[in-house]
Design a protein around this motif. Structure first.
Motif, short mmCIF file in Angstrom:
data_model
loop_
_atom_site.label_atom_id
_atom_site.label_comp_id
_atom_site.label_asym_id
_atom_site.label_seq_id
_atom_site.Cartn_x
_atom_site.Cartn_y
_atom_site.Cartn_z
N LEU A 1 -50.10 23.10 -56.60
CA LEU A 1 -50.09 21.18 -56.44
C LEU A 1 -49.15 20.27 -56.38
N PHE A 2 -48.08 20.56 -57.96
CA PHE A 2 -46.93 20.11 -58.20
C PHE A 2 -45.82 20.06 -56.77
N PHE A 3 -45.52 21.18 -56.53
CA PHE A 3 -44.87 21.28 -55.67
C PHE A 3 -45.47 20.53 -53.81
N ALA A 4 -46.41 20.41 -53.81
CA ALA A 4 -47.47 19.30 -52.53
C ALA A 4 -47.36 18.24 -52.62
N ALA A 5 -47.31 17.32 -54.89
CA ALA A 5 -47.84 16.30 -54.26
C ALA A 5 -46.21 15.92 -54.38
N MET A 6 -44.86 16.90 -54.69
CA MET A 6 -43.82 16.28 -54.70
C MET A 6 -43.19 16.20 -53.11
N ALA A 7 -43.84 17.22 -52.47
CA ALA A 7 -43.26 17.05 -51.36
C ALA A 7 -43.89 15.52 -50.37
N SER A 8 -45.09 15.22 -50.50
CA SER A 8 -45.38 14.26 -50.38
C SER A 8 -45.52 13.30 -50.11
N ALA A 9 -44.92 12.99 -51.98
CA ALA A 9 -44.59 11.49 -52.51
C ALA A 9 -42.89 11.22 -51.60
N ALA A 10 -42.18 12.67 -51.93
CA ALA A 10 -40.76 12.40 -51.64
C ALA A 10 -40.85 11.30 -49.05
N THR A 11 -42.22 12.60 -48.57
CA THR A 11 -42.45 11.71 -47.16
C THR A 11 -42.69 10.54 -47.62
N VAL A 12 -43.71 10.11 -48.32
CA VAL A 12 -43.88 8.68 -48.00
C VAL A 12 -43.15 7.30 -48.38
N LEU A 13 -42.27 7.88 -49.30
CA LEU A 13 -41.23 7.35 -49.48
C LEU A 13 -39.56 6.76 -48.69
N PHE A 14 -40.03 8.28 -48.04
CA PHE A 14 -38.25 8.53 -47.31
C PHE A 14 -39.46 7.60 -45.80
N PHE A 15 -40.16 7.25 -45.11
CA PHE A 15 -41.23 6.68 -44.66
C PHE A 15 -41.20 4.60 -44.54
N LEU A 16 -41.66 5.35 -45.64
CA LEU A 16 -42.23 3.46 -45.69
C LEU A 16 -41.56 2.74 -47.21
N ALA A 17 -40.91 3.41 -47.78
CA ALA A 17 -40.01 2.85 -48.73
C ALA A 17 -38.85 2.30 -48.34
N PRO A 18 -37.60 1.49 -49.09
CA PRO A 18 -36.36 1.09 -49.19
C PRO A 18 -35.83 2.66 -49.17
N ARG A 19 -34.26 2.55 -48.40
CA ARG A 19 -34.13 4.03 -48.56
C ARG A 19 -33.59 4.39 -50.20
N ALA A 20 -33.41 3.16 -51.08
CA ALA A 20 -32.89 3.63 -51.68
C ALA A 20 -33.79 3.82 -53.27
N VAL A 21 -34.34 3.83 -53.31
CA VAL A 21 -36.12 3.70 -53.48
C VAL A 21 -36.54 5.52 -53.58
N TRP A 22 -36.43 5.87 -52.46
CA TRP A 22 -36.10 7.33 -51.49
C TRP A 22 -35.37 8.28 -52.47
N SER A 23 -33.96 7.49 -52.68
CA SER A 23 -32.80 8.31 -53.12
C SER A 23 -33.04 8.31 -54.95
N VAL A 24 -33.37 7.21 -54.72
CA VAL A 24 -34.06 7.78 -56.39
C VAL A 24 -34.45 8.20 -57.20
N PHE A 25 -36.11 8.84 -56.29
CA PHE A 25 -36.95 9.12 -56.84
C PHE A 25 -36.43 11.55 -56.45
N ALA A 26 -35.12 11.37 -55.10
CA ALA A 26 -35.21 12.71 -55.03
C ALA A 26 -34.18 13.08 -55.81
N HIS A 27 -33.30 12.04 -55.89
CA HIS A 27 -32.19 12.51 -56.76
C HIS A 27 -31.37 12.44 -58.35
N PHE A 28 -32.93 11.34 -58.44
CA PHE A 28 -32.66 11.42 -60.38
C PHE A 28 -33.60 11.52 -61.03
#
Length: 200
Positions: free
Chosen positions: A147-174
């Motif tokens: 469930l954890f990895f499913a949630a991480m993949a889902s959150a990353a996808t939502v942020l990538f397509f719906l949020a500013p790139r900076a927000v996705w980048s902070v989530f993915a990289h930090f």
């Protein structure tokens, strides 16, 4: 003296890894902030997969053939470099998704009927024999990691397509690594309360 030297080497090795991880994250985030840094973004996006491919090729029993394959991939990357520099953020996302989906499948497939849950298998390496209660717990933890990895993949996808790139980048990289560490800490806390008699 030998033990102290060995400990120093281990500490330096972990510090070196930490510096590399943090440095990579900072540079990748910086590349996301500036479209002008397409070359940096593309290089950082493909570097992890390329490094893994080179290591696997070098260690392969078919080393020469694998190195030729990697060389062909490098030639293709060189030919398509202009496109890569314009879409490096997509490569970052695909790389992120690939890792998390692979981990999701790795944990999730062991929950299917007839398979031994991955965490049960790992626990048996340490404890040899597990009680029925421990087997139930390790199955639940395997499900939790899935469930954890499913949630991480889902959150990353939502942020990538719906949020500013900076927000996705902070989530993915930090935030990804701290969240994984937090998951380990939470699992340890739960395990010590659910299985107080287990040697942790």
């Amino acid at each position: 003296m030998g033990g102290r030297t060995l400990n120093t080497i281990r500490v330096l090795r972990w510090l070196g890894i930490a510096v590399l991880v943090i440095g990579y994250s900072v540079l990748a985030h910086q590349a996301h902030q500036s479209p002008q840094q397409g070359n940096l973004g593309a290089a950082l996006a493909i570097a992890p997969a390329l490094l893994i491919a080179l290591v696997l090729a070098w260690r392969s029993s078919q080393r020469a053939l694998m190195l030729v394959a990697v060389s062909l991939v490098l030639a293709a990357l060189w030919a398509g470099w202009p496109a890569l520099t314009q879409h490096s953020e997509v490569i970052f996302w695909l790389q992120y998704m690939g890792i998390h989906l692979l981990l999701l499948i790795m944990f999730g497939r062991t929950l299917l009927a007839g398979n031994q849950p991955l965490c049960t298998r790992l626990a048996e390496i340490v404890h040899t024999r597990l009680t029925p209660e421990q087997e139930v717990y390790t199955r639940q933890i395997t499900f939790a990691w899935t469930l954890f990895f499913a949630a991480m993949a889902s959150a990353a996808t939502v942020l990538f397509f719906l949020a500013p790139r900076a927000v996705w980048s902070v989530f993915a990289h930090f935030l990804t690594l701290p969240l994984i560490v937090l998951m380990f800490v939470a699992e340890d806390w739960v395990r010590r309360r659910a299985l107080p008699d287990l040697q942790h």
